[in-house]
Enzyme design. Structure first.
Site, PDB file in Angstrom:
ATOM      1  N   PRO A   1      37.672  35.380  41.555  1.00  0.00           N
ATOM      2  CA  PRO A   1      37.603  33.914  41.493  1.00  0.00           C
ATOM      3  C   PRO A   1      36.510  33.329  42.384  1.00  0.00           C
ATOM      4  O   PRO A   1      36.525  33.527  43.598  1.00  0.00           O
ATOM      5  CB  PRO A   1      38.988  33.480  41.973  1.00  0.00           C
ATOM      6  CG  PRO A   1      39.852  34.691  41.883  1.00  0.00           C
ATOM      7  CD  PRO A   1      38.941  35.851  42.084  1.00  0.00           C
ATOM      8  N   GLU A   2      35.568  32.659  41.776  1.00  0.00           N
ATOM      9  CA  GLU A   2      34.547  31.899  42.497  1.00  0.00           C
ATOM     10  C   GLU A   2      34.782  30.428  42.160  1.00  0.00           C
ATOM     11  O   GLU A   2      35.818  30.084  41.592  1.00  0.00           O
ATOM     12  CB  GLU A   2      33.146  32.376  42.094  1.00  0.00           C
ATOM     13  CG  GLU A   2      32.958  33.876  42.326  1.00  0.00           C
ATOM     14  CD  GLU A   2      31.585  34.397  41.927  1.00  0.00           C
ATOM     15  OE1 GLU A   2      30.613  33.637  41.996  1.00  0.00           O
ATOM     16  OE2 GLU A   2      31.502  35.564  41.527  1.00  0.00           O
ATOM     17  N   LYS A  49      35.825  28.209  47.672  1.00  0.00           N
ATOM     18  CA  LYS A  49      36.795  29.014  46.923  1.00  0.00           C
ATOM     19  C   LYS A  49      38.221  28.826  47.453  1.00  0.00           C
ATOM     20  O   LYS A  49      39.136  29.536  47.029  1.00  0.00           O
ATOM     21  CB  LYS A  49      36.420  30.496  47.023  1.00  0.00           C
ATOM     22  CG  LYS A  49      35.013  30.813  46.540  1.00  0.00           C
ATOM     23  CD  LYS A  49      34.681  32.263  46.812  1.00  0.00           C
ATOM     24  CE  LYS A  49      33.194  32.501  46.716  1.00  0.00           C
ATOM     25  NZ  LYS A  49      32.830  33.862  47.158  1.00  0.00           N
ATOM     26  N   HIS A  51      53.301  42.979  41.722  1.00  0.00           N
ATOM     27  CA  HIS A  51      52.150  42.359  42.388  1.00  0.00           C
ATOM     28  C   HIS A  51      52.403  40.905  42.773  1.00  0.00           C
ATOM     29  O   HIS A  51      51.495  40.220  43.229  1.00  0.00           O
ATOM     30  CB  HIS A  51      50.908  42.472  41.488  1.00  0.00           C
ATOM     31  CG  HIS A  51      50.563  43.883  41.156  1.00  0.00           C
ATOM     32  ND1 HIS A  51      50.292  44.313  39.871  1.00  0.00           N
ATOM     33  CD2 HIS A  51      50.498  44.989  41.941  1.00  0.00           C
ATOM     34  CE1 HIS A  51      50.045  45.606  39.893  1.00  0.00           C
ATOM     35  NE2 HIS A  51      50.161  46.044  41.129  1.00  0.00           N
ATOM     36  N   ARG A 105      45.361  43.369  44.563  1.00  0.00           N
ATOM     37  CA  ARG A 105      44.744  44.066  45.698  1.00  0.00           C
ATOM     38  C   ARG A 105      45.069  43.463  47.058  1.00  0.00           C
ATOM     39  O   ARG A 105      44.587  43.951  48.079  1.00  0.00           O
ATOM     40  CB  ARG A 105      43.221  44.108  45.525  1.00  0.00           C
ATOM     41  CG  ARG A 105      42.816  44.933  44.343  1.00  0.00           C
ATOM     42  CD  ARG A 105      41.306  45.049  44.272  1.00  0.00           C
ATOM     43  NE  ARG A 105      40.898  45.383  42.924  1.00  0.00           N
ATOM     44  CZ  ARG A 105      39.655  45.381  42.488  1.00  0.00           C
ATOM     45  NH1 ARG A 105      38.689  45.069  43.309  1.00  0.00           N
ATOM     46  NH2 ARG A 105      39.374  45.690  41.254  1.00  0.00           N
ATOM     47  N   ARG A 150      27.245  44.676  48.548  1.00  0.00           N
ATOM     48  CA  ARG A 150      27.645  44.134  47.249  1.00  0.00           C
ATOM     49  C   ARG A 150      26.699  44.631  46.164  1.00  0.00           C
ATOM     50  O   ARG A 150      25.472  44.573  46.342  1.00  0.00           O
ATOM     51  CB  ARG A 150      27.600  42.603  47.260  1.00  0.00           C
ATOM     52  CG  ARG A 150      28.504  41.984  48.296  1.00  0.00           C
ATOM     53  CD  ARG A 150      29.967  42.123  47.918  1.00  0.00           C
ATOM     54  NE  ARG A 150      30.835  41.709  48.998  1.00  0.00           N
ATOM     55  CZ  ARG A 150      31.378  42.544  49.883  1.00  0.00           C
ATOM     56  NH1 ARG A 150      31.142  43.826  49.822  1.00  0.00           N
ATOM     57  NH2 ARG A 150      32.167  42.100  50.831  1.00  0.00           N
TER      58      ARG A 150
END
Length: 270
Positions: free
Chosen positions: A2-3, A53, A90, A109, A259
DNA sequence: GTGATAACCTGCTCGC
DNA sequence: TGCGAGCAGGTTATCA
């Protein structure tokens, strides 16, 4: 991942559903990253806002506090008209509201975070405290952006991901904007004209992402559980070793600041 | 203050 | 088929 476009899509969906609703019950995973979710029981949610964000919800009433949520890499906020799905391994937190709907925070995660802080006190969240201007802020212009970039000699890609020159840009939209502006991600100094081009490109790719409901590569879902469609519009991200759509050169991929970065060595420079 | 690096995390893919 | 290694990446903490 998500950006800004993904977070804003979620914010727009959640705002009308959450504003004014009281939290009747809450649960969280025991990790300190999620435990603050429990503090909202009995409190009334305000209008969901966003900074970069980060989702920011001012808690109404006498409590001068804010709920801060970062979705991390794989976080999802789902609003459902039923009790929480506790079978989901999750599921990291949930809030039951006074209209029988449930807000679920799902994060495979566990890179996401939930905080409750005094209103406007972001000292414990350095990225939020030091975030640069919002890309669509009308008072933010190319001259400001250029000045912000001049403060550092780090590669332009690293600077964008730091959130300092401009807020809300992540790996996908950074690569896309640099390609669109024809700027090498390793460039350490940008002239005024290239900074202008980059800001225009950033606004263009973020706007496109927003119009398409975000980019879903694997995990991202909006508040209704639906995928975005912007992944079909990507020019460079995830296209390493394939032909550049602009000049047909073979796209290169390399780690910059840890990255994966993909760019065209021809039309974006060596 | 700035820059570099590691750690946090889990699911997926790939090679053996 | 099963196993281990490597990879994905936003933020924070730590050190130079």
């Amino acid at each position: 991942m998500p950006e800004l476009p993904e977070v804003e899509t979620v914010r727009r969906q959640l705002e009308p559903r959450l504003t004014g609703r009281r939290v009747t019950e809450a649960w969280s995973h025991p990790s300190p990253k999620f435990v603050p979710a429990r503090e909202l029981v009995g409190k009334r949610l305000g209008a969901m806002g966003r900074r970069g964000k980060f989702l920011i919800n001012p808690i109404d009433g006498e409590h001068d506090i804010e709920l801060i949520i970062h979705l991390g890499m794989t976080g999802q906020l789902l609003c459902v008209d039923q009790p929480p799905n506790i079978e989901n391994q999750h599921l990291r937190a949930w809030w039951m509201l006074d209209n029988e709907t449930t807000l679920e925070f799902i994060d495979v995660r566990r890179f996401g975070r939930i905080r409750v802080v005094p209103s406007g006190d972001y000292d414990s969240i350095p990225t939020l405290a030091n975030a640069g201007p919002e890309p669509f802020d009308e008072s933010f212009d190319a001259a400001d952006f250029w000045q912000n970039l001049r403060r550092s000699r780090r590669p332009i890609k690293t600077q964008l991901l730091s959130q300092r020159p401009i807020a809300g840009v992540g790996n996908i939209y950074a690569d896309e904007a640099l390609w669109l502006a024809q700027i090498n991600p390793k460039a350490r100094r940008l002239g005024r004209q290239r900074a202008d081009r980059l800001l225009t490109a950033l606004r263009e790719v973020l706007e496109g992402g927003l119009a398409n409901g975000g980019t879903t590569l694997r995990d991202y879902r909006n508040a209704d559980g639906n995928k975005g469609t912007n992944q079909h519009q990507l020019m460079v991200y995830g296209r390493s070793s394939r032909a550049c759509y602009r000049c047909s050169a073979i796209l290169r991929s390399e780690q910059i600041d840890g990255r994966t970065t993909t760019w065209c060595p021809d039309c974006q420079g060596k």
